[in-house]
Design an enzyme around this catalytic site. Structure first.
Site, mmCIF file in Angstrom:
data_model
loop_
_atom_site.group_PDB
_atom_site.id
_atom_site.type_symbol
_atom_site.label_atom_id
_atom_site.label_comp_id
_atom_site.label_asym_id
_atom_site.label_seq_id
_atom_site.Cartn_x
_atom_site.Cartn_y
_atom_site.Cartn_z
ATOM 1 N N CYS A 27 13.108 11.776 6.732
ATOM 2 C CA CYS A 27 13.022 11.312 8.125
ATOM 3 C C CYS A 27 14.326 11.569 8.872
ATOM 4 O O CYS A 27 14.318 11.790 10.074
ATOM 5 C CB CYS A 27 12.627 9.842 8.174
ATOM 6 N N GLY A 51 4.381 8.556 9.917
ATOM 7 C CA GLY A 51 4.378 9.412 11.094
ATOM 8 C C GLY A 51 4.277 8.621 12.394
ATOM 9 O O GLY A 51 3.748 7.507 12.420
ATOM 10 N N LYS A 83 0.834 -1.211 0.000
ATOM 11 C CA LYS A 83 0.000 0.000 0.000
ATOM 12 C C LYS A 83 0.866 1.257 0.000
ATOM 13 O O LYS A 83 1.447 1.632 1.013
ATOM 14 C CB LYS A 83 -0.928 0.052 1.229
ATOM 15 N N THR A 119 0.641 7.725 13.582
ATOM 16 C CA THR A 119 0.069 6.629 12.778
ATOM 17 C C THR A 119 0.741 5.310 13.151
ATOM 18 O O THR A 119 0.075 4.274 13.266
ATOM 19 C CB THR A 119 0.255 6.906 11.264
ATOM 20 N N GLU A 169 9.148 2.436 11.090
ATOM 21 C CA GLU A 169 10.143 3.513 10.917
ATOM 22 C C GLU A 169 9.374 4.815 10.961
ATOM 23 O O GLU A 169 8.601 5.110 10.063
ATOM 24 C CB GLU A 169 10.882 3.327 9.581
ATOM 25 N N GLU A 206 8.761 16.884 15.079
ATOM 26 C CA GLU A 206 9.164 16.739 13.677
ATOM 27 C C GLU A 206 8.285 17.646 12.831
ATOM 28 O O GLU A 206 7.079 17.429 12.737
ATOM 29 C CB GLU A 206 8.981 15.270 13.251
ATOM 30 N N GLU A 237 -1.448 7.399 -0.371
ATOM 31 C CA GLU A 237 -2.462 7.897 -1.316
ATOM 32 C C GLU A 237 -2.017 9.210 -1.962
ATOM 33 O O GLU A 237 -2.516 9.595 -3.009
ATOM 34 C CB GLU A 237 -3.819 8.073 -0.618
#
Ligand code: TXE
Length: 500
Positions: free
Chosen positions: A292, A237, A183, A240, A258, A393, A186
């Site tokens: 990142c 993130g 996936k 999430t 990660e 971040e 999006e």
């Protein structure tokens, strides 16, 4: 820019059990160009029933297909064929990645080269025998530790390095003998759709790779909630990631996460000034900070700080921000208007927290850039660890500056973060360099370099930067179960429950 005629992106866009199909209960989404807001193309997205079909196909290919038992040399050969096809389509893929993410074409080409290198690395690594013989003290026993594929893996990637981050997952998963459901974000699904087309052309068996573009709320959640997924590998993130880990825990599904970082860059007074300024600038503003491992926290010795920051501000103001496809651009737009709004909110927060703006802090003036999601490289001086812009971040082109006077203070500041993905140290003193890189609690620490990596060395974070490692041998081990085989070559009566 329009990509509807791009052969690698021909609709329909779900790849289930070896076939390209239309969604059963999904929909479509317009994918936008961050450089000008225009529509690049429309893609199909999966719904929950499509995700179930994808997981079932991956399960069948794992349980009854040949892939997990395919000799390692054949799995390796498939990875090499994929690498060859990627190489043959290097320019197409770079064009697609730049259109979708906004990054410069130069960066996209480097990404594709790294993607090719990752497939080649795992093609090689998987052929190395890692089985271990164990001495049990009993000569009649042959004891072996072997590695087998984990099973069905859900691979969920973000939008900043779409092809690269997905490849860090797909290559070791296929090498290990797993089957996967992929996936992409999006926001940037296009290069992953192109990659799966090439994987299909390379001859992957049906069901081994399945593609379900779609949102996190629908497709991501359906993957995360499935009891039939054995491993979820996620890059994205931190919140999430935490959500995925807690949902996965209900089925005790393995997770590899990660989750980004807030990465310190420590500059000592004896550092070579020219290369240090250059590295801090690149570390903070490459890909407009949407990295990142971006070095977003400059921690600089007080004795050189004023001069160093003045030079940084001068250089930051000279960075040419523009469309990624224009060779004159040195960095591109942010990925979307929504993401730029988040970055702008952080700049407002920094000002309200008392940080001193010394560069950027606004959108570019050039009217030709008005339709894109551009933002100027921004530097805040006079920052301290209590500020949210120092701890959170921002994922944009924002560099904060803190000062130190002692080595111990520099290390304490560098470790004062909930994250722990990456850090940089600049000093001309090798002994100090070694002390500091060992004291910093981050997954990668660069001494007199920044942002570089190799597929053969592990990548991942301490603390809230995640769980597990990608790349290197550990990146393959993420997709393997460890099994102990005990073979008694001289079975005899044990006699524990002897009736005599
Ligand atoms: O990422 P999300 P977002 C950081 C960065 C950024 C922030 C949010 O600070 O500002 O994360 O970015 C899928 N179940 N990073 O919101 O949501 C989603 O569809 C399953 C750091 O864009 O984490 C996408 O495919 N999946 C990072 C992927 O997760 C879900 C790179 C990442 O999206 C889901 C990007 C759910 N409930 C952002 N919700 C890094 N580590 O490099 C979303 N997704």
């Amino acid at each position: 820019m329009v990509l509807t005629d791009e052969p690698l992106l021909r609709s329909p866009g779900l790849y289930l059990d070896g076939c390209w199909v239309r969604p059963v209960d999904g929909g479509t989404r317009a994918v936008h160009d961050p450089a000008d807001g225009g529509v690049l193309t429309i893609v199909d997205e999966a719904g929950p029933a499509d995700v179930s079909t994808a997981i079932a196909a991956a399960r069948a290919a794992f349980a009854t297909g040949d892939w997990p038992a395919t000799p390692k040399a054949e799995r390796s050969a498939l990875l090499l064929r994929i690498a060859e096809l990627l190489d043959a389509h290097r320019d197409d893929l770079a064009r697609i990645e730049t259109a979708d993410t906004g990054k410069t074409l130069r960066e996209s080409h480097l990404d594709i080269d790294d993607v090719i290198a990752v497939f080649r690395y795992y093609a090689h690594l998987v052929t190395i025998d890692t089985d271990r013989l164990v001495d049990t003290g009993n000569p009649a026993v042959i004891s072996r530790v072997v590695h087998e594929p984990v099973g069905v893996c859900a691979l969920i990637a973000p939008w900043n390095y779409p092809l690269l981050q997905m490849s860090w997952k797909i290559a070791p998963a296929l090498a290990a003998g797993c089957t996967v459901v992929v996936k992409p974000s999006e926001v940037t699904p296009l290069s992953t759709i192109a990659l799966v087309r090439l994987i299909d052309r390379a001859g992957v068996p049906a069901g081994v790779v399945n593609l379900v573009p779609g949102s996190g709320e629908v497709v991501g959640a359906a993957l995360t909630d499935s009891p039939d997924v054995d491993l979820i590998s996620f890059t994205g993130g931190a919140s999430t990631g935490a959500e995925i880990a807690s949902r996965a825990a209900r089925h005790v599904t393995r997770v590899a996460l990660e989750l980004g970082g807030k990465n310190p860059h420590l500059v000592f007074a004896d550092a070579d000034p020219d290369s240090a300024v250059d590295a801090v600038l690149t570390g903070a503003f490459l890909h407009s900070g949407q990295v990142c491992s971006a070095g977003t926290r400059l921690i600089v010795h007080a004795s050189i700080a004023d001069e160093f920051v003045a030079e940084l501000a001068r250089r930051a103001a000279a960075i040419r921000v523009g469309p990624g496809r224009d060779p004159a651009s040195q960095t591109g737009p942010l990925v979307s208007p929504e993401h730029r709004a988040k970055v702008e909110a952080y700049v407002a927060l920094g000002l309200s927290e008392g940080a001193r703006l010394v560069a950027g802090g606004r959108r570019p003036d050039d009217p030709a850039l008005a339709a894109g999601s551009y933002y100027l490289p921004t530097i805040f001086d006079d920052c301290d660890r209590s500020m949210r812009i120092v701890q959170e971040e921002t994922f944009g082109p924002i560099l904060t500056v803190e000062r130190f006077t002692t080595e111990a203070q520099a290390v304490a500041l560098g470790n004062d973060t909930a994250y722990g993905l990456a850090a940089g140290v600049r000093t001309a003193d090798p002994a100090r360099g070694e002390r500091v890189v060992r004291a910093l609690r981050h997954g990668t620490v660069w001494l007199n370099d920044f942002g570089v990596y190799t597929p053969a060395a592990e990548w991942g974070g301490f603390g809230r930067s995640g769980i597990g490692r990608e790349l290197g041998p550990t990146g393959l081990a993420e997709y393997q179960e460890t099994k102990h085989l005990w073979h008694n070559t001289a079975p005899a009566v044990g006699g524990w429950f002897s009736t005599g």
